[in-house]
Scaffold this motif. Structure first.
Motif, mmCIF file in Angstrom:
data_model
loop_
_atom_site.group_PDB
_atom_site.id
_atom_site.type_symbol
_atom_site.label_atom_id
_atom_site.label_comp_id
_atom_site.label_asym_id
_atom_site.label_seq_id
_atom_site.Cartn_x
_atom_site.Cartn_y
_atom_site.Cartn_z
ATOM 1 N N LEU A 57 0.826 -1.212 0.000
ATOM 2 C CA LEU A 57 0.000 0.000 0.000
ATOM 3 C C LEU A 57 0.856 1.257 0.000
ATOM 4 C CD1 LEU A 57 -2.724 -1.287 2.457
ATOM 5 C CD2 LEU A 57 -3.062 -0.753 0.021
ATOM 6 N N ASP A 61 0.976 4.062 -2.902
ATOM 7 C CA ASP A 61 0.783 5.469 -2.534
ATOM 8 C C ASP A 61 1.894 6.342 -3.105
ATOM 9 O OD1 ASP A 61 -0.523 7.636 -0.942
ATOM 10 O OD2 ASP A 61 1.410 7.574 0.115
ATOM 11 N N LEU A 91 -1.168 -5.445 -5.018
ATOM 12 C CA LEU A 91 -2.417 -4.978 -4.413
ATOM 13 C C LEU A 91 -3.541 -5.919 -4.829
ATOM 14 C CD1 LEU A 91 -3.982 -2.570 -2.937
ATOM 15 C CD2 LEU A 91 -4.346 -1.683 -5.240
ATOM 16 N N GLN A 110 -7.322 1.836 3.388
ATOM 17 C CA GLN A 110 -6.212 2.374 2.604
ATOM 18 C C GLN A 110 -6.217 1.781 1.191
ATOM 19 O OE1 GLN A 110 -2.302 1.865 4.335
ATOM 20 N NE2 GLN A 110 -1.352 3.219 2.847
ATOM 21 N N ALA A 111 -6.515 0.487 1.072
ATOM 22 C CA ALA A 111 -6.582 -0.148 -0.254
ATOM 23 C C ALA A 111 -7.679 0.489 -1.097
ATOM 24 C CB ALA A 111 -6.814 -1.650 -0.105
ATOM 25 N N ILE A 114 -6.458 3.853 -2.281
ATOM 26 C CA ILE A 114 -5.485 3.682 -3.370
ATOM 27 C C ILE A 114 -6.230 3.421 -4.675
ATOM 28 C CG2 ILE A 114 -3.709 2.110 -4.295
ATOM 29 C CD1 ILE A 114 -2.553 3.924 -2.133
#
Length: 179
Positions: A57, A61, A91, A110-111, A114
């Motif tokens: 992640l 980013d 991912l 967070q995924a 993204i």
């Protein structure tokens, strides 16, 4: 022997991607380190998997941040992002499917962020006239991640050269599979 956590993660991520049931012993052996070193860095398999997800992640980013800040023509920006495809493959390959990650709300959040940024990036490509507007940006972002995963796996298996992969990914995104 590698004992740096980041190096160990770089070696362990492909192992888990190829063998979801891999034990700590198997991961250590295939990553070229002792089990004791692996356990010293990551006391449990869950800690290891969560550290992998965090690294993936963070790598996504950073790649997206560079692409978002890049003011070059969109074709060059896309090429630069595609050159950094492995974390997007990871991912798709690990973060979205690994139970030890899916159960961590922060990682899932967070995924999703993204992926939303990846969709926005592809909208930027559409608005610049580089990418097709007749397909949803979500489709294009998903296609990028899926093609990246395929390229990464083929590279790991030795069926594709690491330097070929970004060119093949870009060709499919920009021109499809047409002759």
């Amino acid at each position: 022997m590698r004992t740096d956590a980041a190096e160990v993660l770089d070696s362990a991520i492909p192992v888990l991607a190829k063998d979801r049931a891999a034990s700590m012993q198997v991961i250590a052996k295939r990553a070229g380190i002792s089990r004791a070193t692996l356990v010293r860095l990551f006391p449990t398999r869950q800690h290891l998997v969560q550290a992998m997800a965090e690294k993936i992640l963070d790598d996504c980013d950073r790649a997206l941040s560079r692409a978002e800040a890049n003011t070059a023509p969109m074709e060059q920006v896309l090429a630069a992002l595609v050159a950094e495809y492995p974390p997007f493959a990871q991912l798709w390959n690990l973060v979205y499917v690994e139970p030890d990650v899916l159960g961590v709300p922060e990682a899932s959040k967070q995924a999703d962020a993204i992926f939303d940024r990846t969709v926005t990036f592809f909208k930027r490509g559409q608005n610049a006239g580089l990418l097709r507007k007749d397909m949803p940006a979500t489709w294009l972002a998903s296609t990028f991640c899926g093609i990246a995963e395929t390229a990464w796996e083929l590279t790991l298996e030795g069926d594709m050269g690491a330097r070929q992969a970004p060119d093949f990914i870009a060709a499919i995104l920009l021109h499809g599979a047409a002759a």
